[in-house]
Motif scaffolding. Structure first.
Motif, short mmCIF file in Angstrom:
data_model
loop_
_atom_site.label_atom_id
_atom_site.label_comp_id
_atom_site.label_asym_id
_atom_site.label_seq_id
_atom_site.Cartn_x
_atom_site.Cartn_y
_atom_site.Cartn_z
N ALA A 14 18.81 2.68 -13.66
CA ALA A 14 18.51 1.90 -12.47
C ALA A 14 18.99 2.59 -11.20
O ALA A 14 18.23 2.72 -10.22
N ILE A 15 20.23 3.06 -11.19
CA ILE A 15 20.73 3.64 -9.94
C ILE A 15 20.14 5.03 -9.69
O ILE A 15 20.12 5.49 -8.56
N THR A 16 19.64 5.68 -10.74
CA THR A 16 18.93 6.95 -10.53
C THR A 16 17.70 6.71 -9.67
O THR A 16 17.44 7.47 -8.72
N ALA A 17 16.94 5.65 -9.96
CA ALA A 17 15.77 5.32 -9.15
C ALA A 17 16.17 4.92 -7.74
O ALA A 17 15.56 5.36 -6.75
N GLU A 18 17.21 4.11 -7.61
CA GLU A 18 17.64 3.63 -6.31
C GLU A 18 18.14 4.77 -5.42
O GLU A 18 17.82 4.85 -4.23
N ARG A 19 18.92 5.66 -6.00
CA ARG A 19 19.48 6.76 -5.22
C ARG A 19 18.42 7.80 -4.88
O ARG A 19 18.50 8.46 -3.84
N VAL A 67 16.42 -2.78 -15.72
CA VAL A 67 15.71 -2.64 -16.99
C VAL A 67 15.41 -4.04 -17.53
O VAL A 67 16.31 -4.86 -17.69
N LEU A 68 14.13 -4.30 -17.78
CA LEU A 68 13.71 -5.60 -18.27
C LEU A 68 12.56 -5.43 -19.26
O LEU A 68 11.57 -4.76 -18.95
N ASP A 69 12.73 -5.99 -20.45
CA ASP A 69 11.71 -5.89 -21.50
C ASP A 69 11.29 -4.44 -21.77
O ASP A 69 10.12 -4.14 -21.98
N GLY A 70 12.28 -3.55 -21.75
CA GLY A 70 12.03 -2.16 -22.08
C GLY A 70 11.51 -1.30 -20.95
O GLY A 70 11.44 -0.07 -21.08
N GLY A 71 11.15 -1.91 -19.83
CA GLY A 71 10.67 -1.16 -18.68
C GLY A 71 11.65 -1.24 -17.53
O GLY A 71 12.65 -1.97 -17.59
N LEU A 72 11.39 -0.47 -16.48
CA LEU A 72 12.26 -0.45 -15.30
C LEU A 72 11.50 -1.02 -14.11
O LEU A 72 10.51 -0.45 -13.66
N ASN A 73 12.00 -2.16 -13.60
CA ASN A 73 11.42 -2.77 -12.40
C ASN A 73 12.18 -2.30 -11.18
O ASN A 73 13.41 -2.32 -11.15
N LEU A 110 8.13 0.96 -14.29
CA LEU A 110 7.95 2.03 -15.27
C LEU A 110 7.97 1.40 -16.66
O LEU A 110 8.97 0.79 -17.05
N GLU A 111 6.90 1.52 -17.40
CA GLU A 111 6.84 0.90 -18.71
C GLU A 111 7.67 1.64 -19.75
O GLU A 111 8.29 1.04 -20.62
N GLY A 155 11.47 6.81 -7.67
CA GLY A 155 12.23 6.47 -6.48
C GLY A 155 11.96 7.42 -5.33
O GLY A 155 11.79 6.99 -4.18
N LEU A 156 11.91 8.71 -5.65
CA LEU A 156 11.66 9.72 -4.62
C LEU A 156 10.26 9.53 -4.01
O LEU A 156 10.10 9.56 -2.79
N ARG A 157 9.28 9.31 -4.87
CA ARG A 157 7.90 9.15 -4.38
C ARG A 157 7.75 7.91 -3.50
O ARG A 157 7.12 7.97 -2.43
N LEU A 158 8.33 6.80 -3.91
CA LEU A 158 8.21 5.57 -3.13
C LEU A 158 8.93 5.70 -1.79
O LEU A 158 8.45 5.20 -0.76
N GLY A 159 10.06 6.38 -1.79
CA GLY A 159 10.77 6.62 -0.53
C GLY A 159 9.96 7.50 0.41
O GLY A 159 9.89 7.24 1.62
N GLU A 160 9.34 8.53 -0.15
CA GLU A 160 8.53 9.42 0.68
C GLU A 160 7.30 8.70 1.23
O GLU A 160 6.88 8.93 2.36
N GLU A 161 6.74 7.79 0.42
CA GLU A 161 5.59 7.00 0.89
C GLU A 161 5.98 6.15 2.11
O GLU A 161 5.24 6.07 3.10
N ILE A 162 7.14 5.50 2.02
CA ILE A 162 7.59 4.65 3.12
C ILE A 162 7.88 5.49 4.36
O ILE A 162 7.51 5.11 5.48
N ARG A 163 8.53 6.63 4.17
CA ARG A 163 8.85 7.46 5.32
C ARG A 163 7.58 7.88 6.05
O ARG A 163 7.51 7.89 7.28
N LYS A 164 6.54 8.21 5.27
CA LYS A 164 5.26 8.61 5.87
C LYS A 164 4.60 7.43 6.57
O LYS A 164 4.08 7.56 7.68
N GLU A 165 4.62 6.28 5.92
CA GLU A 165 4.00 5.08 6.50
C GLU A 165 4.71 4.62 7.77
O GLU A 165 4.08 4.24 8.76
N ALA A 166 6.04 4.65 7.74
CA ALA A 166 6.81 4.16 8.88
C ALA A 166 6.69 5.07 10.09
O ALA A 166 6.64 4.60 11.22
N GLY A 167 6.63 6.38 9.85
CA GLY A 167 6.52 7.33 10.96
C GLY A 167 7.61 7.10 11.98
O GLY A 167 8.80 6.96 11.65
N ASP A 168 7.22 7.00 13.25
CA ASP A 168 8.20 6.82 14.31
C ASP A 168 8.48 5.35 14.63
O ASP A 168 9.11 5.02 15.61
#
Length: 302
Positions: A220-225, A245-251, A271-272, A283-296
């Protein structure tokens, strides 16, 4: 293992509790060594002095200089880019990741009167609260758990927030006015998790702490960090994330908020069939998506 391991820690009551917890779980002889960090000495706003890494630097220096063998950290204080030669060798099972609302004047966050003063050093909490309650005023409030509770009792502010995890570990759970649902306030990345840092060449220490690692918490904290890392997260930008981790997947849920609470960028994903590599990549991809979307539209490092 015959060698005695030296456990390095800060001297606050919570840090000492965490170090003693690690000591109690180790299957070998150990000794606790208290070190003072830069963050313990600063009275003002951490972001003006370099951020949360101030709570880990001296411990990491002691590791590199062989003065200690293990450094025990609250993982939310650990920079996402580690020091060469060191690694987080184990993460203990996470305690309650929620924020604790503390007040002697209101039984819930919603009950705070208009114009109430909330003391906090967390820019994330301030931004989240500003989004919910723009009428609230803020006051910088720092110090360890005991110091903050004393300031609250002395009416330096009408309310404050602490981490549920720290209060529970110190046996102060009864003082929590309201544990805030994570759907209302998403916590800081890795909040509630304890990490053990070692030299990457120390096979004895690695073997001693390996059984202490809690796989679900580590995942969990690997994704968060990773999310935090993609956003160059520091004390200067309000960033929140929580994975479970819930029902074998990572929310996973993560968000970045404008400091005045006026705008929020959020992501959720599951992640199933999770692994640490997949959790980090997500985690890295989602963070990069937000950084691109947020811009300035988000001020990242003012």
């Amino acid at each position: 293992m015959q060698r005695k391991l030296i456990i390095g820690t800060r001297g606050s009551p919570l840090a000492l509790y965490q170090a003693k917890l690690v000591e109690s779980l180790l299957g070998c002889e150990s000794e606790i060594k208290i070190l003072k960090t830069s963050g313990d000495s600063i009275k003002g706003d951490l972001k003006e002095f370099g951020g949360k890494g101030l709570f880990t630097k001296e411990l990491e220096d002691a590791l590199m200089e062989d003065r200690i063998d293990l450094a025990v950290h609250s993982m939310k204080d650990v920079p996402t880019l580690g020091q060469d030669g060191l690694l987080i060798g184990a993460v203990l099972e996470r305690e309650d990741p929620r924020d604790a609302f503390m007040s002697y004047k209101a039984s819930t966050l919603a009950d705070l009167p208009e114009g109430a003063i909330v003391g906090s050093a967390s820019i994330r909490r301030r931004a989240q609260l500003a989004a919910m309650r723009p009428d609230i005023e803020f006051k910088l409030l720092r110090g360890n758990v005991g110091t903050r509770l004393e300031k609250l009792k002395n009416e330096d502010c009408d309310a404050t927030f602490l981490a549920c995890a720290g209060l529970k570990r110190l046996g102060l759970e009864a003082l929590i006015t309201q544990a805030i649902d994570t759907n209302l306030m998403l916590p800081a990345p890795a909040q509630g998790a304890i990490g053990i840092e070692i030299r990457n060449t120390d096979k004895d220490a690695a073997a001693a702490i390996a059984p202490l690692n809690h796989a679900d918490t580590d995942l969990a904290i690997t994704a968060e960090r990773a999310f935090l890392r993609a956003l160059d997260g520091s004390c200067r930008t309000p960033i929140a994330a929580l994975a479970k981790v819930l029902d074998g997947g990572l929310n996973f849920r993560g968000e970045v908020i404008a400091k005045d609470g006026s705008i929020c960028f959020a992501r959720t994903e599951r992640l199933e069939v999770p692994s640490k590599e997949k959790a980090f990549a997500m985690g890295l991809r989602l963070g990069e998506e937000i950084r691109k979307e947020a811009g300035d539209r988000i001020k990242w490092d003012e």
